[in-house]
Scaffold this motif. Structure first.
Motif, mmCIF file in Angstrom:
data_model
loop_
_atom_site.group_PDB
_atom_site.id
_atom_site.type_symbol
_atom_site.label_atom_id
_atom_site.label_comp_id
_atom_site.label_asym_id
_atom_site.label_seq_id
_atom_site.Cartn_x
_atom_site.Cartn_y
_atom_site.Cartn_z
ATOM 1 N N PHE A 28 -58.254 -25.095 -31.152
ATOM 2 C CA PHE A 28 -57.103 -26.004 -31.216
ATOM 3 C C PHE A 28 -56.680 -26.330 -29.793
ATOM 4 O O PHE A 28 -56.305 -25.435 -29.042
ATOM 5 C CB PHE A 28 -55.925 -25.352 -31.936
ATOM 6 N N SER A 30 -54.180 -29.141 -27.837
ATOM 7 C CA SER A 30 -53.231 -30.242 -27.953
ATOM 8 C C SER A 30 -53.674 -31.426 -27.102
ATOM 9 O O SER A 30 -54.268 -31.262 -26.030
ATOM 10 C CB SER A 30 -51.838 -29.775 -27.526
ATOM 11 N N ASP A 83 -51.814 -21.306 -30.377
ATOM 12 C CA ASP A 83 -53.130 -21.955 -30.229
ATOM 13 C C ASP A 83 -54.067 -21.108 -29.388
ATOM 14 O O ASP A 83 -55.270 -21.002 -29.668
ATOM 15 C CB ASP A 83 -52.967 -23.336 -29.580
#
Length: 367
Positions: A28, A30, A83
């Motif tokens: 993950f 961003s 994350d």
């Protein structure tokens, strides 16, 4: 065993690019993360740490250095730690899957998997520890900035209020003086006592502002004061407010307890709490009661002023002694703040406890 390790290291080194590509699909990251490429480079370095562990040449400091580097990057980018933990665990699973698919008899050496888990566990621990430390430092810096800004605002407000109140006090002093003269010459004149009482109330508010601005403090002498006598004077002074508010007030200080302080300052503290109590009681329809009690404990006089008005919620009772905090529509929020400053000046304490039946103010002052 050593031969297995060498073969496993060779296998991992040959497949490093495949591992990174497979890991990329599971992480993950961003869209706003500033260090996307660094994330993949860090994944590659983590891969290298596992290889070093299998070669028996990995130190705890190697793990710590990479963990701290990643934490600093995460904190700088202001990304969440969840994350990061997911990505680390994705890397752990991917490496273990690669090891198990190597075709080597790993099942005979389960401690290899345990060693890989140890590397990831150490890395996660060090990274979260550092990330938490950085965030706590940032929070402390923000709080210091907020505190400093608040102090500067209070200082400016204090200077403004001091200037205004000094100008206001001059005509007020004249009014008080002339009211006293009129009362002496015409003692039977109606309403003059009410006017004088209200002017004294106004003068008390002015004094509160001067306390907050720190431009003027009560400078009268400190002496031994009888709490019983002081409360008798106060009750007589606020008697019109007691009657007007339909309040039943009981003074239960039956023996002489004395404290060494400035009488005007003590008077201001107790007067403020009594008047606040009368105001609060106007919100209830049942019998309105104020009780004043006093006892001595551990060398201190504890004065308890209680009323059966509305409950003060816990979050409010914790904040009412802060400057400019008020629950009144036209309140200034400085009365109880000044009270706290005066009491603490004499090494005392002031607090408030409220429940469904009573709201009580506890004031402790050395006797």
């Amino acid at each position: 065993m050593q031969e297995i390790r060498k073969q496993l290291v060779c296998f991992l080194e040959k497949n490093v690019s495949t591992f990174i590509e497979s890991w990329r699909k599971k992480v993950f990251i961003s869209e706003t993360y500033l260090h996307k490429e660094r994330e993949f480079n860090n994944g590659l370095k983590m891969y290298d740490l596992v290889v070093l562990r299998l070669e028996n040449s990995l130190s705890e400091e190697d793990v710590r250095v990479l963990a701290y580097k990643v934490s600093i990057e995460r904190a700088e980018a202001n990304t969440n730690i969840e994350d990061f933990v997911h990505n680390v665990n994705a890397g752990r699973s991917e490496i273990i899957n690669w090891v198990l698919s190597s075709g080597l008899p790993i099942e005979k050496f389960p401690n290899i998997i345990e060693e890989i888990n140890t590397v990831f566990d150490q890395f996660t621990y060090f990274a979260i520890q550092k990330y938490t430390e950085i965030k706590e430092e940032q929070l402390q810096e923000k709080n210091q900035f907020i505190d400093q800004t608040h102090k500067e605002r209070l200082k400016i407000l204090g200077q403004m209020s001091s200037s205004f109140v000094h100008e206001f006090r001059n005509p007020l002093t004249s009014l008080l003086g002339f009211t006293k003269l009129i009362n002496n010459e015409y003692p039977s004149l109606k309403y003059i006592d009410i006017i004088e009482h209200e002017l004294h109330q106004l003068n008390s508010r002015v004094t509160q502002f001067l306390h907050v601005s720190k431009k003027e403090l009560v400078s009268g002498e400190k002496k031994s004061n009888s709490l019983q006598g002081l409360f008798e004077e106060l009750i007589s002074f606020i008697y019109p407010s007691i009657v007007d508010g339909n309040v039943s007030l009981t003074n239960n200080i039956e023996f002489d307890i004395r404290v060494f302080a400035n009488k005007d300052e003590l008077r201001q503290v107790f007067l403020n709490i009594l008047l606040n109590s009368i105001d609060a009681l106007q919100k209830v329809k049942h019998k309105r009661i104020i009780d004043i009690n006093c006892k001595t404990l551990d060398g201190k006089a504890e004065i308890i002023i209680s009323n059966n008005g509305p409950i003060i919620p816990k979050e409010v009772s914790d904040a009412i002694f802060e400057p400019f905090y008020t629950t009144k529509d036209l309140g200034t929020g400085i009365g109880l703040y000044v009270c706290r400053n005066i009491i603490e000046k004499y090494n005392g304490e002031i607090s408030c406890i409220s429940d469904d039946s009573l709201t009580s103010f506890f004031i402790k002052i050395p006797i």
